[in-house]
Scaffold this motif. Structure first.
Motif, PDB file in Angstrom:
ATOM      1  N   GLU A 217      52.374  54.336  73.677  1.00  0.00           N
ATOM      2  CA  GLU A 217      51.072  55.008  73.713  1.00  0.00           C
ATOM      3  C   GLU A 217      51.113  56.369  73.031  1.00  0.00           C
TER       4      GLU A 217
ATOM      5  N   THR B  97      50.132  47.581  76.395  1.00  0.00           N
ATOM      6  CA  THR B  97      50.061  48.376  77.621  1.00  0.00           C
ATOM      7  C   THR B  97      48.674  48.317  78.250  1.00  0.00           C
TER       8      THR B  97
ATOM      9  N   ARG C 232      45.495  49.043  76.872  1.00  0.00           N
ATOM     10  CA  ARG C 232      44.448  50.026  76.578  1.00  0.00           C
ATOM     11  C   ARG C 232      43.072  49.368  76.417  1.00  0.00           C
TER      12      ARG C 232
ATOM     13  N   LEU D  79      42.242  46.929  80.035  1.00  0.00           N
ATOM     14  CA  LEU D  79      41.892  47.714  81.224  1.00  0.00           C
ATOM     15  C   LEU D  79      40.534  48.393  81.037  1.00  0.00           C
TER      16      LEU D  79
ATOM     17  N   ILE E  44      54.179  47.802  81.838  1.00  0.00           N
ATOM     18  CA  ILE E  44      53.355  49.026  81.841  1.00  0.00           C
ATOM     19  C   ILE E  44      51.902  48.658  82.145  1.00  0.00           C
ATOM     20  N   CYS E  45      51.438  47.591  81.514  1.00  0.00           N
ATOM     21  CA  CYS E  45      50.053  47.142  81.720  1.00  0.00           C
ATOM     22  C   CYS E  45      49.822  46.747  83.184  1.00  0.00           C
TER      23      CYS E  45
ATOM     24  N   GLN F 112      49.657  49.727  85.529  1.00  0.00           N
ATOM     25  CA  GLN F 112      48.390  50.453  85.391  1.00  0.00           C
ATOM     26  C   GLN F 112      47.233  49.674  86.047  1.00  0.00           C
TER      27      GLN F 112
ATOM     28  N   ALA G  80      47.545  50.257  89.693  1.00  0.00           N
ATOM     29  CA  ALA G  80      47.178  51.632  90.063  1.00  0.00           C
ATOM     30  C   ALA G  80      45.664  51.789  90.095  1.00  0.00           C
ATOM     31  N   GLU G  81      44.977  51.035  89.251  1.00  0.00           N
ATOM     32  CA  GLU G  81      43.509  51.162  89.179  1.00  0.00           C
ATOM     33  C   GLU G  81      42.794  50.065  89.971  1.00  0.00           C
TER      34      GLU G  81
END
Ligand SMILES: C[S@@+](CC[C@H](N)C(=O)[O-])C[C@H]1O[C@@H](n2cnc3c(N)ncnc32)[C@H](O)[C@@H]1O
Length: 256
Positions: free
Chosen positions: A15, A49, A51, A54, A75-76, A79, A82-83
Motif C-alpha cells: 500500500e 489488500t 482497497r 472493502l 492483510i485484506c 482489515q 477490523a471493519e
C-alpha cells in the motif's frame, strides 16, 4: 495455486508503494464506486489488500475477492475483520486463470490496477477471459485497466533505481526503490523492489513480473473470447484513448 506468489514478499509495503503511484487513488475510487453501486454480486480479481473490495463492501456491495498471494489476502482479511465487513467480503485463494467459482454467479467482474499485466502471454490472457465469461451472468460486465507502454519512459528508467514511496518500519523510515528491466520483443518487464533505510541497510527485496499488451491486440483477444467491447477509455474520467492517454480502461460485456 502456486505455494508462493510474487506478492507474498511485497505485501508489507504494497500500500505504501501503491500510494506513491499517481494512478492508485483514482483507480481505487473508480472501482470502489463502480463495485459499490452494483446491485448484484461482484467479483474482484487480484483483490490484493482489499482497497477496492472493502470500499465497495462499505457501500453495501457483496464482493468475492480472489488472489493467489497469501500475504495480500491476510492483510485484506484482517482489515475486513477490523471493519466488521466479513459478512459482505468473501476471500478465495485461487489463480484467476482457473477460478473455483460456479458459472454465471456475478453481475460485475473487475481486475483493477493493471492486474492483467501479471498474465504474461496471450494463452493466459485468453484463459482469464474465458473464466470471466464463464462466471459472469448473461449481460454482466467485466471492467479492467492496463498500461500503455511508454517507450521513452522505459528507455530513460531501465536499470536505474526509481523512488517508489516510503514506508515506516521498526528500524525507521525506509525508502522503496523500483528498478525495471524490459524485454521489448516479448513485451515483458521485470521490476525489482528494494526497501532500505537511510544508512543503506536493505530490509527487503522482491520482484514482480509484468507484460504489456497494446489496445489493438487486447481488443482482438477480447473478441476472440466472445465478449463484447462496450467502451475503452484512456483514463478514469472516461476520456478517450488518445495518443496522450494515461492507460487503457476496458468495459466489456457478456451478451445477454
Ligand atoms: C496490482 S495488485 C492489485 C491489488 C488490488 N486490486 C488493488 O487495486 O490495490 C495485483 C494483485 O493481483 C494478484 N495476482 C497476480 N496474478 C494473479 C493470478 N494469476 N491469480 C490471482 N491473483 C493474481 C497479486 O497477488 C496482487 O495482489
Amino acid at each position: 495455486v502456486a505455494e508462493t506468489a510474487e506478492y507474498d514478499a511485497l505485501g508489507w509495503v504494497y500500500e505504501a508503494r501503491a500510494a506513491a503511484n499517481p494512478a492508485a487513488k483514482p483507480s481505487w475510487r473508480y472501482y470502489g464506486a463502480l463495485c459499490g453501486d452494483c446491485p448484484g454480486p461482484v467479483l474482484e480479481l487480484g483483490v490484493g489488500t482489499g482497497r477496492v473490495a472493502l470500499a465497495a463492501a462499505r457501500r453495501g456491495a457483496r464482493v468475492t475477492g480472489v488472489d493467489c498471494s497469501r500475504a495480500m489476502l491476510a492483510i485484506c482479511r484482517a482489515q475486513a475483520r477490523a471493519e466488521n465487513l466479513t459478512d459482505r467480503v468473501c476471500l478465495v485463494r485461487a489463480d484467476v486463470r482457473n477460478l473455483p467459482l460456479s458459472e454465471g454467479g456475478f453481475a460485475l467482474v473487475v481486475f483493477p490496477f493493471r492486474g492483467i499485466g501479471h498474465l504474461l502471454d496471450d494463452a493466459d490472457r485468453l484463459r482469464l477471459f474465458a473464466e470471466v465469461r464463464r462466471v459472469l451472468l448473461p449481460g454482466g460486465r467485466f471492467v479492467f485497466d492496463h498500461y500503455l507502454f511508454d517507450t521513452a519512459w522505459a528507455d530513460a528508467v531501465e536499470g536505474v533505481p526509481q523512488p517508489a514511496g516510503r514506508v515506516a518500519t521498526p528500524a525507521g523510515p525506509a525508502a522503496i526503490l523500483d528498478t525495471y528491466w524490459f524485454d521489448r520483443p516479448r513485451q515483458r518487464l521485470r521490476c525489482r523492489i528494494d526497501v532500505a533505510i537511510r544508512d543503506g541497510t536493505r530490509l527487503g527485496r522482491s520482484y514482480l513480473s509484468f507484460s504489456w499488451t497494446g489496445p489493438e491486440a487486447m481488443g482482438a483477444l477480447i473478441e476472440a473470447s466472445r465478449l463484447r467491447v462496450e467502451a475503452v477509455y484512456g483514463d478514469y474520467g472516461h476520456g478517450g484513448l488518445t495518443a496522450d492517454a494515461s492507460q487503457q480502461l476496458w468495459h466489456v460485456r457478456k451478451e445477454p
